[in-house]
Design an enzyme around this catalytic site. Structure first.
Site, PDB file in Angstrom:
ATOM      1  N   GLU A   1       0.854  -1.194   0.000  1.00 11.76           N
ATOM      2  CA  GLU A   1       0.000   0.000   0.000  1.00 11.76           C
ATOM      3  C   GLU A   1       0.881   1.231   0.000  1.00 11.76           C
ATOM      4  OE1 GLU A   1      -2.880   0.113   3.160  1.00 11.76           O
ATOM      5  OE2 GLU A   1      -2.934   2.309   3.170  1.00 11.76           O
TER       6      GLU A   1
ATOM      7  N   GLU B   1      -2.521  11.683   3.145  1.00 15.21           N
ATOM      8  CA  GLU B   1      -3.533  11.515   4.186  1.00 15.21           C
ATOM      9  C   GLU B   1      -3.476  12.718   5.118  1.00 15.21           C
ATOM     10  OE1 GLU B   1      -4.394   7.164   5.625  1.00 15.21           O
ATOM     11  OE2 GLU B   1      -2.241   7.509   5.670  1.00 15.21           O
TER      12      GLU B   1
END
Length: 295
Positions: A175, A180
């Site tokens: 990932e 974020e």
């Protein structure tokens, strides 16, 4: 996303298949939330091109229309997504729609008691889009120009997962979190890679940058440059962190040498941003001007 993925990975394929069934979910009792007003700023500056443009979505289309289904699928369902999140993802235009001014607007709505298409009952609704089975890339630059919400509990993210996810699951597939932002840290941007740890279980290696200003006050360019042996993150063209193959292999395995697909979502609550606070005003919106991938 930042926390444990085991639960969400095991149900990922099932959730994709449920997308067509969301009309069975209980109707939302509150009025529909309008998409972003046309007074929002429009991007006029060009992205710093690094190589050939492989894929892009500039979100042109009529106000209230769905994201391009040839580029994105919408994942639906709730139950925490492995991170104790509070939202149910839907394919409703209340939660994801074009605004007619060149933006995709993902809206997180407080809707206590909402019954999701998968039967879970959650307190919020939102949207999660993926290019899985539409587009993937190995190496290059992944870039998003967006205005992110930073209310307590808001968790906007652009991220990617390996195309072998259905075969090997997470974290073996890998990932890459392009960007974020957690509402508990409204001035800070995070870039992370997740993969298998040598000792077993997942490993995360993160780079962060405190911009000194609330990231919700305007549009910002979030990006990662991904090469065979490293990843470097930047915001508004300024690099803020690099993770090398050596950094990962110090305690884990490098699983970032195969194609990855994209995900774009606005989560609510969970292990990363914490719970929504009483000062939060809902709905909250992630407004995306474009997502682009360069070779």
């Amino acid at each position: 996303m930042r926390s444990a993925r085991l639960r969400s990975v095991l149900v990922l394929s099932a959730l994709l298949s449920l997308a067509a069934c969301t009309s069975a979910a209980a109707p939302v009792s509150q009025p529909a939330i309008p998409v972003a007003p046309t007074s929002l700023p429009v991007s006029t500056s060009a992205a710093p091109v690094k190589g050939t443009l492989l894929w892009s979505d500039d979100f042109g289309g009529a106000a209230g229309s769905a994201p391009d289904p040839s580029k994105w699928s919408q994942q639906v369902g709730g139950g925490g997504w492995g991170n104790q999140e509070l939202e149910c993802y839907t394919d409703s235009r209340q939660n994801s729609a074009l605004d007619g001014n060149g933006h995709l607007v993902i809206t997180a709505v407080r809707d206590p008691g909402h019954r999701c298409a998968d039967g879970n009952v959650d307190e919020y609704t939102s949207a999660r889009l993926t290019t899985q089975y539409h587009f993937s890339a190995r190496y290059g630059r992944i870039e998003m120009y967006a205005q992110v919400p930073t209310a307590p509990g808001a968790w906007p993210a652009l991220w990617s997962m390996g195309t072998d996810l259905p075969q090997v699951n997470w974290p073996e597939a890998g990932e890459i979190d392009v960007a974020e932002v957690g509402g508990n840290l409204p001035t800070t941007i995070h870039g992370t890679v997740h993969g298998p740890a040598t000792a077993g279980g997942p490993q995360a290696v993160t780079r962060t940058h405190d911009t000194g200003a609330n990231l919700s006050t305007g549009f910002h360019r979030f990006a990662v440059d991904w090469s065979p042996d490293s990843l470097t993150w930047d915001i508004d063209g300024e690099p803020y962190g690099t993770v090398s193959r050596g950094d990962v292999e110090a305690n884990g395995r490098w699983v970032f040498s195969h194609p990855f697909f994209l995900l774009l979502n606005l989560a609510v609550g969970g292990t990363f941003p914490g719970a929504p606070g009483s000062q939060s005003d809902w709905p909250q919106q992630l407004v995306v001007d474009y997502v682009r991938v360069y070779a």
